[in-house]
Enzyme design. Structure first.
Site, PDB file in Angstrom:
ATOM      1  N   ILE A  54       5.210  10.169  -2.718  1.00 25.60           N
ATOM      2  CA  ILE A  54       5.529  10.704  -4.044  1.00 25.60           C
ATOM      3  C   ILE A  54       6.333   9.669  -4.834  1.00 25.60           C
ATOM      4  CG2 ILE A  54       5.437  13.113  -3.301  1.00 25.60           C
ATOM      5  CD1 ILE A  54       8.573  13.025  -3.319  1.00 25.60           C
ATOM      6  N   LYS A  87       0.827  -1.223   0.000  1.00 20.76           N
ATOM      7  CA  LYS A  87       0.000   0.000   0.000  1.00 20.76           C
ATOM      8  C   LYS A  87       0.855   1.265   0.000  1.00 20.76           C
ATOM      9  CE  LYS A  87      -3.946  -2.077   2.458  1.00 20.76           C
ATOM     10  NZ  LYS A  87      -3.384  -3.338   2.978  1.00 20.76           N
ATOM     11  N   ALA A  92       2.123   4.947  -0.671  1.00 23.02           N
ATOM     12  CA  ALA A  92       1.264   6.144  -0.582  1.00 23.02           C
ATOM     13  C   ALA A  92       2.078   7.443  -0.575  1.00 23.02           C
ATOM     14  CB  ALA A  92       0.396   6.067   0.673  1.00 23.02           C
ATOM     15  N   TYR A 114     -16.912  -8.006   6.438  1.00 23.63           N
ATOM     16  CA  TYR A 114     -16.841  -9.182   5.569  1.00 23.63           C
ATOM     17  C   TYR A 114     -18.099  -9.346   4.737  1.00 23.63           C
ATOM     18  CZ  TYR A 114     -12.779 -10.605   8.306  1.00 23.63           C
ATOM     19  OH  TYR A 114     -11.544 -10.655   8.908  1.00 23.63           O
TER      20      TYR A 114
END
Ligand code: 5BU
Length: 272
Positions: free
Chosen positions: A105, A101, A103, A225
């Site tokens: 620059i 993940k 995130a 879920y």
């Protein structure tokens, strides 16, 4: 261009998509899904390398992808975790997805992807990124993947277009803009983490979906879920399951078979 409607890719078989997809990584993934008859990705959220590698060897026959959070492994070394993991990927024919993940620059994520103790680009076939920083994040990761792509090593990026957690902000215009960014580098950006089919009719993005569980509805920490049938009917191509299979009180092999069978049955039902 509408981007959040169901596209025709939903009704096309994995086998056909394996021969037409723009991304070599996606073609390889769809080949594995077709030959092993599994659309199950198991999420290996464990902190011990022994436990991680034992799960991979035991569940390898039932999955197309294993997803890692490599930075939660307490006793990580590259030699003792990545090297055997890559060997097991050859043995059982699966892809490795590091759920990093990214995130930041572009310049920073390029270094985070290729360097440090994890060197994710060297071994993870798939990784993912938030679109929040703008398209430079995709350029940075693509630059990090390029030496591998040039050697013919399959590498691919998923953008987080939607999330499974309660109250998350990846909705509406944010999701739409994420889909627009995913059209950059189609040989690298091959799909989304998402809860629904995304993309315009005729486009083929692979949808990988967490927040899938056949028993629990939530985890007390914001996770939500849906059942396998719900996720696949909404357009999920690959279901991602963690604790439903690997929690301490589970028979992990029996659960992996249960989720694999449910995922395949839901896919066949969608094809009809
Ligand atoms: P679970 O045990 O099936 O709840 O694990 C889900 C995994 O998927 C876990 O590794 C999360 O980090 C990951 N995940 C998620 O649950 N929801 C999301 O929106 C994204 C990732 Br993105």
């Amino acid at each position: 261009m509408p981007t959040t409607t169901m596209s025709s890719a939903t009704e096309i078989s994995y086998e056909t998509r394996a021969s037409t997809h723009a991304s070599p990584l996606a073609r390889r993934l769809l080949d594995i899904v077709t030959s092993k008859k599994t659309n199950l990705c198991v999420s290996l959220d464990v902190t011990s390398k022994t436990e991680l590698l034992e799960l991979v060897d035991a569940l390898g026959p039932y999955v197309c992808v294993f997803k890692t959070h490599i930075d939660i492994v307490d006793d990580f070394t590259y030699e003792s975790v990545v090297v055997p993991l890559v060997a097991l990927a050859e043995k059982h024919n699966f892809l490795i997805f590091e759920d990093r993940k990214f995130a930041d620059i572009g310049s920073t994520v390029k270094s985070q992807y290729t360097s440090g103790i994890y060197k994710i680009a060297d071994w993870a076939h798939i990784t993912n990124a938030h679109a929040l920083p703008g398209p430079g994040i995709i350029d940075g990761l693509y630059a990090g993947a390029k030496p591998h792509l040039e050697k013919g090593e399959a590498r691919g990026l998923l953008l987080l277009a939607e999330m499974s957690s309660q109250g998350n902000l990846a909705t509406g215009a944010y999701t739409e803009q994420t889909v627009a960014y995913a059209r950059m580098h189609p040989e690298f950006t091959f799909g989304f983490i998402a809860m629904h089919r995304l993309g315009a009719p005729g486009e083929d993005f692979i949808i990988m979906t967490p927040g899938v569980g056949l028993d629990a509805k939530s985890d007390g920490l914001g996770q939500q879920y849906r059942t396998v049938d719900e996720a696949v009917a909404e357009g999920s191509d690959i279901i991602i399951v963690g604790r439903g299979i690997i929690a301490k009180d589970k028979d992990s092999i029996a659960e992996a078979i249960r989720y694999r069978d449910a995922g395949w049955a839901a896919y066949l039902a969608r094809l009809k």
